[in-house]
Design an enzyme around this catalytic site. Structure first.
Site, short mmCIF file in Angstrom:
data_model
loop_
_atom_site.label_atom_id
_atom_site.label_comp_id
_atom_site.label_asym_id
_atom_site.label_seq_id
_atom_site.Cartn_x
_atom_site.Cartn_y
_atom_site.Cartn_z
N ASP A 67 -12.37 23.65 21.23
CA ASP A 67 -12.25 24.29 22.56
C ASP A 67 -11.44 23.33 23.42
OD1 ASP A 67 -12.93 26.54 24.57
OD2 ASP A 67 -13.24 24.63 25.64
N TYR A 72 -7.32 20.50 30.98
CA TYR A 72 -8.12 19.31 30.53
C TYR A 72 -6.90 18.03 30.15
CZ TYR A 72 -11.58 22.68 29.28
OH TYR A 72 -12.50 23.40 29.24
N LYS A 101 -6.59 27.48 26.95
CA LYS A 101 -6.76 28.63 28.29
C LYS A 101 -5.69 28.32 29.36
CE LYS A 101 -11.65 27.13 28.15
NZ LYS A 101 -11.57 25.85 27.36
N HIS A 134 -8.46 31.01 32.34
CA HIS A 134 -9.51 29.94 32.48
C HIS A 134 -10.45 30.46 33.72
CE1 HIS A 134 -10.22 25.28 32.22
NE2 HIS A 134 -11.24 25.90 32.55
#
Length: 308
Positions: A67, A72, A101, A134
């Site tokens: 994931d 990120y 996402k 997200h």
């Protein structure tokens, strides 16, 4: 004479079709695809290059679900870790399940597919297995809130799925009213809702609402305050409930926390860049918690987020 096929047999067949499933059993999504019931989380790693090694270690340990997210900033390292595993012959691409996402500044319908193509370029992949919105909040590039109907964003997600860039689509951090809005206003029920769940924030109603609508729930931050001991509002600082349960099963606290989510039919996303802990976090399929243990952990709920 009718041939009766058990659920176990069906998923055994699915495992054969989809290749080696790793250690985590598969769950069926509402669109017919399958998802491993445990994933490696990659959020919040300060040292981004460690992500590549963590992904490789995870695949070696039997993880088949990784994931990540555009937010990120580690999609390239995740992709390199996946490429390393494939090059070493540990897995084939089709044996992996990759989730990423869409961030808030790409909520315009016309922005969704280009954003996914950018993520795919960073990952070095031609498709992801699951693409999530997200967060329901739309912003501009500066992070300022803007008005974009979430249905427009969802229409863009549906287009990504039609193009084969994402096998399944879903959401993250969505409450029940927003799930209902997507279902009522489109032809696609989200396959997944990814939300924060741990003993201090059990989210029982939102989980039930999602499951009632055929939506699987992925649980991020599964260790909650048990790995956030410095927090001034740590609600479990002096509680021995989970430690006592861990001793009962000869498991670690983290393993019990992961198992707690699995036993609630959730998909936990434990994260680590430590090889031993990566192995430990997936070594949870040789025991189950009793109903009494699950209830005891549930009583720790104070609806407190670790992000407050």
């Amino acid at each position: 004479m009718k041939l009766l096929v058990s659920t176990v047999a069906i998923f055994a067949l699915i495992n054969v079709i989809y290749g080696v499933p790793g250690k985590a059993p598969l769950k069926q999504l509402n669109d017919g695809n399958v998802i491993p019931s445990l994933a490696l989380g990659t959020f919040g790693f300060g040292d981004i290059p460690k992500v590549r090694q963590a992904v490789l270690w995870a695949i070696q340990a039997g993880y088949r679900h990784i994931d990540t997210a555009a937010l990120y900033g580690n999609e390239e390292e995740v992709g390199r870790g996946i490429a390393d595993a494939i090059q070493q012959g540990l897995v084939k691409r089709e044996e992996l399940f990759v989730t990423t996402k869409l961030w808030n500044d790409k909520h315009g319908r016309h922005q969704v597919v280009p954003a996914l193509r950018e993520s795919l370029s960073k990952l070095g992949l031609s498709y992801v297995d699951l693409y999530l919105i997200h967060s329901p909040e739309a912003t501009n590039e500066r992070g300022d809130p803007i008005e974009i109907d979430v249905l427009n964003t969802w229409n863009g997600m549906e287009e990504a799925k039609r193009l084969g860039l994402a096998k399944s689509i879903g959401v993250s951090n969505f409450e029940t009213t927003l799930l209902e809005r997507l279902i009522a206003g489109s032809k696609t029920v989200p396959a997944v809702n990814q939300i924060e769940i741990h003993p201090s924030k059990t989210q029982e109603k939102l989980v039930a609402d999602s499951h009632e609508r055929g939506i699987e729930v992925m649980a991020y931050s599964p260790f909650g305050f048990y790995v956030s001991r410095g927090s001034h509002n740590n609600p479990v600082r002096n509680d021995r409930t989970v430690a006592d349960i861990a001793r009962k099963y000869n498991k670690t606290v983290n393993q019990v926390l992961v198992r707690y989510l699995l036993d609630r039919s959730l998909i936990p996303i434990p994260k680590s860049t430590n090889q031993q802990r990566i192995r430990e976090n997936i070594d949870v399929f040789d025991f189950q918690l009793s109903a009494e243990d699950i209830n005891a952990i549930g009583k720790l709920d104070t609806d407190t987020s670790i992000f407050d």
